[in-house]
Each structure stands twice: as structure tokens, then as C-alpha cells.
Design a protein around this motif. Structure first.
Motif, PDB file in Angstrom:
ATOM      1  N   CYS A  68       8.790 -50.718 -55.943  1.00 36.83           N
ATOM      2  CA  CYS A  68       7.609 -49.908 -56.284  1.00 36.83           C
ATOM      3  C   CYS A  68       7.362 -49.877 -57.791  1.00 36.83           C
ATOM      4  CB  CYS A  68       7.803 -48.478 -55.763  1.00 36.83           C
ATOM      5  SG  CYS A  68       6.385 -47.420 -56.099  1.00 36.83           S
ATOM      6  N   THR A  69       6.085 -50.053 -58.157  1.00 34.23           N
ATOM      7  CA  THR A  69       5.685 -49.931 -59.567  1.00 34.23           C
ATOM      8  C   THR A  69       4.485 -48.986 -59.671  1.00 34.23           C
ATOM      9  OG1 THR A  69       4.275 -51.887 -59.338  1.00 34.23           O
ATOM     10  CG2 THR A  69       6.504 -52.253 -60.207  1.00 34.23           C
ATOM     11  N   CYS A  71       4.155 -45.840 -60.407  1.00 31.42           N
ATOM     12  CA  CYS A  71       4.067 -44.920 -61.549  1.00 31.42           C
ATOM     13  C   CYS A  71       4.896 -45.458 -62.701  1.00 31.42           C
ATOM     14  CB  CYS A  71       4.483 -43.495 -61.151  1.00 31.42           C
ATOM     15  SG  CYS A  71       6.271 -43.242 -61.100  1.00 31.42           S
ATOM     16  N   GLN A  72       4.799 -44.730 -63.806  1.00 30.86           N
ATOM     17  CA  GLN A  72       5.458 -45.181 -65.041  1.00 30.86           C
ATOM     18  C   GLN A  72       6.992 -45.230 -64.939  1.00 30.86           C
ATOM     19  OE1 GLN A  72       4.341 -42.076 -67.781  1.00 30.86           O
ATOM     20  NE2 GLN A  72       4.806 -40.471 -66.289  1.00 30.86           N
ATOM     21  N   HIS A  74       8.947 -46.695 -63.072  1.00 31.87           N
ATOM     22  CA  HIS A  74       9.586 -47.981 -62.763  1.00 31.87           C
ATOM     23  C   HIS A  74      10.020 -48.705 -64.043  1.00 31.87           C
ATOM     24  CE1 HIS A  74       5.677 -49.821 -63.773  1.00 31.87           C
ATOM     25  NE2 HIS A  74       6.369 -50.915 -63.950  1.00 31.87           N
ATOM     26  N   ALA A  75       9.337 -48.378 -65.139  1.00 29.65           N
ATOM     27  CA  ALA A  75       9.606 -49.101 -66.390  1.00 29.65           C
ATOM     28  C   ALA A  75      10.945 -48.689 -67.016  1.00 29.65           C
ATOM     29  CB  ALA A  75       8.468 -48.851 -67.378  1.00 29.65           C
ATOM     30  N   CYS A 139      12.770 -42.620 -58.341  1.00 27.32           N
ATOM     31  CA  CYS A 139      13.179 -43.179 -59.638  1.00 27.32           C
ATOM     32  C   CYS A 139      13.510 -42.057 -60.606  1.00 27.32           C
ATOM     33  CB  CYS A 139      12.065 -44.045 -60.229  1.00 27.32           C
ATOM     34  SG  CYS A 139      11.705 -45.496 -59.228  1.00 27.32           S
ATOM     35  N   GLU A 151       3.746 -38.444 -60.509  1.00 24.88           N
ATOM     36  CA  GLU A 151       4.912 -39.197 -60.010  1.00 24.88           C
ATOM     37  C   GLU A 151       5.258 -38.751 -58.590  1.00 24.88           C
ATOM     38  OE1 GLU A 151       6.667 -39.385 -64.573  1.00 24.88           O
ATOM     39  OE2 GLU A 151       7.542 -38.017 -63.112  1.00 24.88           O
TER      40      GLU A 151
END
Ligand code: URA
Length: 245
Positions: A68-69, A71-72, A74-75, A139, A151
Motif C-alpha cells: 500500500c502507498t 498515504c504518506q 509508506h515513505a 504503517c 491516514e
């Protein structure tokens, strides 16, 4: 070891002295009635993610979460933390979000708070193989800050699908974030404890208790957590039909 002795041993490990008077939860905290057929007693999760999540099987859902990417977060994660346990569990434990250790190992509640959660589960005759453990967020928020509403919105279909696949007899919401999100309320946790709520269309019984990380900081509250656990155990023993009307 007889069941009672084993339970007392686990209580001791939780840091609860055996002489604590156990108040029958029913006397103080009657179960809320099941909702009438077709009624929703708790939030209909508002989807901001992909509707197709509701159709995924376990394997596809896990893959979706791990990649999953949306929301932020994942970074900054090492990896998404999907959940662990028995896919046919009677008990579903829902926490807040992975911390540093969970982010590193890919499993929920494996740090210090997790050790206390394990003791709490054992006191209820459960463990992380018989129960299922998941989080509101998959995450880790940087520096363990509170989850942002956006999120939570990105993640909520994943948890809703996990609940639908497991169909637990009981949801134990640990901590304010899990409780407030699952019940779509901003009431303080002290007001949400001590009664049985219902989640979703199936009216799954939901009990709120303190987060184990909070109990580590405030051991005096462990007695209340034990009362919550008794309420949860009693609720999980209720006939399933009551929750499926
Ligand atoms: N706290 C949580 O709420 N969840 C975890 O997985 C770890 C710590």
C-alpha cells in the motif's frame, strides 16, 4: 495446573495482586442490547480507499496492505504490519499502530507493550496464535505520533475486511485511538470502558480497555484492565446469535 491457578499466575505476571475483588461485570455493566435487525449500532466505515478491498481474500488483502502507498506513511515505514494470529479467531485485538519494533519485525505488539498484551491474553485463556491481533494503522507513524485522520481513512477498509474475514465473537479495542475510531466517537476512554458496544452490521460485541503501553506507565490502572478483561471474557461466551440478529 488447574485453570484457576493458571489464571492467578497470569494475573500476577500482569502485575495484578490476586486479592483484588472481582466485580461481576454484569452487575455494573450490562451488555447493550443488540441493534434491531438491519440497524447499525456503530460506524459504517466510510471508505476512502478502494471498494474492491471488501472482496479480497486473505492472501490478496495481505498483498494489498504490504504494497500500500495510499498515504504518506509508506515513505517512512520499513514494512507494513498486516496482523497476526488465527484467521478464525474468536478474539480480535485491535491496537493503534506499529511502533519501532513492530515496523522492524513486521508483527504487531512485539515490543514491551506487546509482552504485557501477551500476559493479558493468557489471563483470558488466549494467545497470539488463538486470537488475531491487528492495528488501526498498518504503517508506523514517524516518532510514534498519533495517526492523522487521513491516514486512518486510508487504512480503515483493510481493518474492516480483516474483521469481515475473521468474524470474531469479540473485538477488544486497546487504547483510546482504537476505541474512538472503531466506535466513531471522541468520547474519552474512561467513558467507553465498562460496557459492551457493538461493531458493524453484524453487531460484533466490542469491549474497550487501556492500551498496554499506558498500563506500563500507570500500573495502578491494571485492576481496571482486569475488569475489562472479565467483561470481554463474559461477552465472548455469550451465544453468537445475540450478536448476529
Ligand atoms: N502499539 C500498538 O497499538 N500496536 C502495536 O502493534 C504496537 C504498539
Amino acid at each position: 495446573m488447574p485453570e484457576r491457578a493458571r489464571q492467578l499466575a497470569y494475573l500476577q505476571r500482569m502485575g495484578i495482586e490476586a486479592w483484588v475483588r472481582r466485580v461481576p461485570p454484569t452487575a455494573e455493566a450490562p451488555m447493550e442490547p443488540a441493534p434491531p435487525a438491519g440497524a447499525m449500532s456503530s460506524p459504517a466505515p466510510q471508505s476512502v480507499a478502494d471498494d474492491a478491498v471488501a472482496a479480497l481474500d486473505w492472501t490478496a488483502l495481505r498483498e494489498r496492505v504490504l504494497g500500500c502507498t495510499a498515504c504518506q506513511l509508506h515513505a517512512t515505514r520499513t514494512q507494513a504490519v498486516f496482523g497476526v494470529g488465527n484467521p478464525d479467531a474468536d478474539w480480535l485485538i485491535v491496537g493503534e499502530a506499529p511502533g519501532a519494533e513492530e515496523d522492524r519485525r513486521g508483527e504487531p505488539f512485539v515490543g514491551r507493550a506487546g509482552q504485557l498484551l501477551d500476559a493479558i491474553l493468557r489471563a483470558a485463556g488466549q494467545d497470539r496464535r488463538s486470537a488475531y491481533i491487528a492495528n488501526i494503522l498498518k504503517c508506523r507513524p514517524p516518532n510514534n505520533r498519533d495517526p492523522e485522520p487521513e491516514e486512518i481513512g486510508c487504512c480503515q477498509d483493510y481493518l474492516a475486511r480483516q474483521i469481515a474475514l475473521i468474524r470474531p465473537r469479540l473485538i477488544l479495542a486497546v487504547g483510546r485511538i482504537a476505541a474512538q475510531h472503531l466506535l466513531a466517537t471522541d468520547q474519552p476512554i474512561g467513558r467507553l470502558r465498562g460496557r459492551v458496544h457493538r461493531w458493524g452490521e453484524a453487531g460484533i460485541p466490542l469491549v474497550v480497555t487501556y492500551h498496554p503501553a499506558y498500563l506500563l506507565r500507570s500500573p495502578g490502572e491494571k485492576r481496571k484492565a482486569w475488569e475489562d478483561l472479565q467483561l470481554a471474557m463474559q461477552s465472548a461466551r455469550e451465544p453468537v446469535e445475540a450478536a448476529e440478529q
